[in-house]
Design a protein around this motif. Structure first.
Motif, PDB file in Angstrom:
ATOM      1  N   LYS A  11     -23.692  31.756   3.259  1.00  0.00           N
ATOM      2  CA  LYS A  11     -22.480  31.046   2.828  1.00  0.00           C
ATOM      3  C   LYS A  11     -22.833  29.670   2.261  1.00  0.00           C
ATOM      4  N   ASP A  12     -23.704  28.941   2.952  1.00  0.00           N
ATOM      5  CA  ASP A  12     -24.109  27.624   2.474  1.00  0.00           C
ATOM      6  C   ASP A  12     -24.956  27.725   1.213  1.00  0.00           C
ATOM      7  N   LEU A  13     -25.786  28.768   1.126  1.00  0.00           N
ATOM      8  CA  LEU A  13     -26.586  28.961  -0.083  1.00  0.00           C
ATOM      9  C   LEU A  13     -25.683  29.155  -1.292  1.00  0.00           C
ATOM     10  N   CYS A  14     -24.656  29.978  -1.147  1.00  0.00           N
ATOM     11  CA  CYS A  14     -23.719  30.218  -2.246  1.00  0.00           C
ATOM     12  C   CYS A  14     -23.055  28.911  -2.682  1.00  0.00           C
ATOM     13  N   ALA A  15     -22.595  28.130  -1.705  1.00  0.00           N
ATOM     14  CA  ALA A  15     -21.900  26.881  -2.029  1.00  0.00           C
ATOM     15  C   ALA A  15     -22.821  25.896  -2.731  1.00  0.00           C
ATOM     16  N   TYR A  39     -32.616  20.997  -9.815  1.00  0.00           N
ATOM     17  CA  TYR A  39     -31.515  21.856  -9.359  1.00  0.00           C
ATOM     18  C   TYR A  39     -31.916  22.631  -8.107  1.00  0.00           C
ATOM     19  N   VAL A  40     -33.097  23.254  -8.127  1.00  0.00           N
ATOM     20  CA  VAL A  40     -33.562  24.003  -6.954  1.00  0.00           C
ATOM     21  C   VAL A  40     -33.716  23.073  -5.762  1.00  0.00           C
ATOM     22  N   LYS A  41     -34.241  21.872  -5.994  1.00  0.00           N
ATOM     23  CA  LYS A  41     -34.374  20.899  -4.894  1.00  0.00           C
ATOM     24  C   LYS A  41     -33.013  20.522  -4.339  1.00  0.00           C
ATOM     25  N   SER A  42     -32.015  20.400  -5.202  1.00  0.00           N
ATOM     26  CA  SER A  42     -30.672  20.057  -4.731  1.00  0.00           C
ATOM     27  C   SER A  42     -30.099  21.169  -3.855  1.00  0.00           C
ATOM     28  N   VAL A  43     -30.406  22.414  -4.200  1.00  0.00           N
ATOM     29  CA  VAL A  43     -29.957  23.533  -3.384  1.00  0.00           C
ATOM     30  C   VAL A  43     -30.616  23.470  -2.008  1.00  0.00           C
ATOM     31  N   GLN A  44     -31.927  23.241  -1.979  1.00  0.00           N
ATOM     32  CA  GLN A  44     -32.638  23.132  -0.703  1.00  0.00           C
ATOM     33  C   GLN A  44     -32.089  21.998   0.144  1.00  0.00           C
ATOM     34  N   ASP A  45     -31.893  20.842  -0.477  1.00  0.00           N
ATOM     35  CA  ASP A  45     -31.402  19.685   0.275  1.00  0.00           C
ATOM     36  C   ASP A  45     -30.003  19.938   0.820  1.00  0.00           C
TER      37      ASP A  45
END
Length: 407
Positions: A63-67, A16-22
């Protein structure tokens, strides 16, 4: 379904964290280090002071982090701080109910978000800054004598049970380093509330070219269900379950004792108490005491110690494969923790340059780079001499782009 049991970091959490970073990395270029620090702060309950020139994408980043976390877009907000902004403008106030002037109800202000961009926070007056301080420190605001929680618990289901999960509340406050007219410096008590001070890097040639293509080129095609939270079917409730479990798992990590010793040494040394440091020889203690009195006017406090420990746990658990790597993680988070907490002597830069000649190749070129190099000397001097540990810290600092003396 996300397991809500024992607080241990699982493969699903790291995916999940990797998906956020990507997901963020597909639209925000060259900000990998910044993004990792934001993620660590988010899951350890910290706030971030972000410094950088205008136009580097600070608003778009949150904004992108939230999304990509899977939160609804209404969960993030932005406040543009100006000298005429009053506390009620950010906290909210009581307003008439349905036009009935006889009845009033509290209307929440823009502080009531999970992720909040506090743009140019140092332009707010001390009165408004104090309202921000209460929100950041206590997770609440006080309006007309009544207290209102910023993040009431949210019911989340998992493993057949329903839990009341506290959602995140992270302030990402920005400062503009090139326009200091009409600003109110953050008082030490408020600056200390920020877990990290992060500097937005100026893009290199390749990153700058990617930004130009993105902004001036044709609209990008839909990204498709690649490695983003949404692409994996993770929505807001899943994001809250991850937030609950990842945060608990990070706090449950138990780093090697040498890491805590190192953190304690750093804080003691900045308060001119190097003689109490553990794991270093007397000669190093004497060198450290001279260094501290030569450069430091006001030292770090207990909140810096806890920020370094939480940061090391979070970075090690999420990005280095486990708590056994907490020493290397400490080298990555020590600079952001210390930058805004130490009050250096007024001529620290002149003193640093006097010492730097012949020791640094090359001498750090800018004030920010010299500041980090000076703090890195502190981190290296306070590192216990346990086998291989000091070398590990040096490698980690270099990996973070910090200059170290060659001799």
């Amino acid at each position: 379904m996300v397991d809500m049991g024992t607080p241990v970091l699982h493969r699903n959490d790291l995916d999940y964290v990797k998906s956020v970073q990507d997901g963020v990395g597909r639209t925000m270029f060259g900000l990998e280090e910044v993004l990792r620090l934001l993620i660590v702060a988010l899951y350890t309950g910290g706030h971030v002071l972000l410094e950088g020139n205008p136009g580097l994408g600070k608003t778009q980043l949150i904004k992108d982090l939230c999304a990509n976390l899977g939160f609804d877009e209404k969960r993030w907000g932005r406040i543009q701080f100006t000298p005429d902004l009053m506390p009620a403008d950010i906290t909210g106030t009581k307003m008439p109910v349905d036009g009935d002037m006889g009845r009033f109800a509290f209307q929440p202000g823009p502080l009531f978000r999970w992720l909040l961009l506090a743009d140019e926070i140092n332009r707010a007056t001390p009165k408004t800054q104090s309202a921000m301080l209460e929100a950041m420190a206590e997770g609440q605001v006080t309006v007309l004598g009544q207290t209102h929680k910023l993040r009431p618990p949210v019911p989340v289901t998992g493993m057949g049970d329903t839990l009341s999960v506290l959602p995140p509340f992270m302030v990402l406050a920005t400062q503009n380093p090139i326009d200091q007219e009409g600003v109110f410096d953050l008082p030490e008590a408020q600056a200390d509330r920020f877990m990290f001070k992060v500097r937005m890097p100026f893009p290199n040639a390749g990153t700058l070219g990617s930004i130009i293509d993105k902004v001036t080129g044709p609209p990008a095609a839909p990204a498709g269900p690649a490695a983003t939270a949404a692409g994996k079917g993770w929505g807001e409730e899943d994001a809250l379950r991850f937030f609950h479990r990842i945060g608990s798992a990070i706090r449950a990590l138990d780093p090697p004792p040498v890491v805590k010793d190192h953190i304690v040494n750093i804080v003691l040394a900045t308060n001119h108490r190097a003689a109490e440091a553990v794991g270093i020889d007397q000669r190093t203690q004497e060198t450290l005491e001279k260094w501290s009195r030569h450069f430091v006017d006001y030292g770090a406090g207990p909140r810096a110690a806890t920020a370094m420990m939480l940061g090391a746990k979070g970075w090690a658990g999420l990005f280095l494969g486990g708590v056994d790597h907490a020493g290397a993680a400490l080298g990555r988070v020590a600079m952001p923790v210390l930058r805004h907490r130490l009050k250096l002597v007024f001529d620290w830069e002149h003193r640093f340059l006097e010492k730097a000649q012949g020791r640094y190749k090359p001498v750090p070129p800018g004030r920010d780079e010299r500041h980090d190099a000076l703090l890195a000397e502190l981190v290296m001097l306070t590192a216990p001499t346990e086998a291989g540990y000091r070398d590990l810290i040096g490698q980690s600092l270099r990996a973070a782009g910090v200059a170290l003396p060659e001799r």
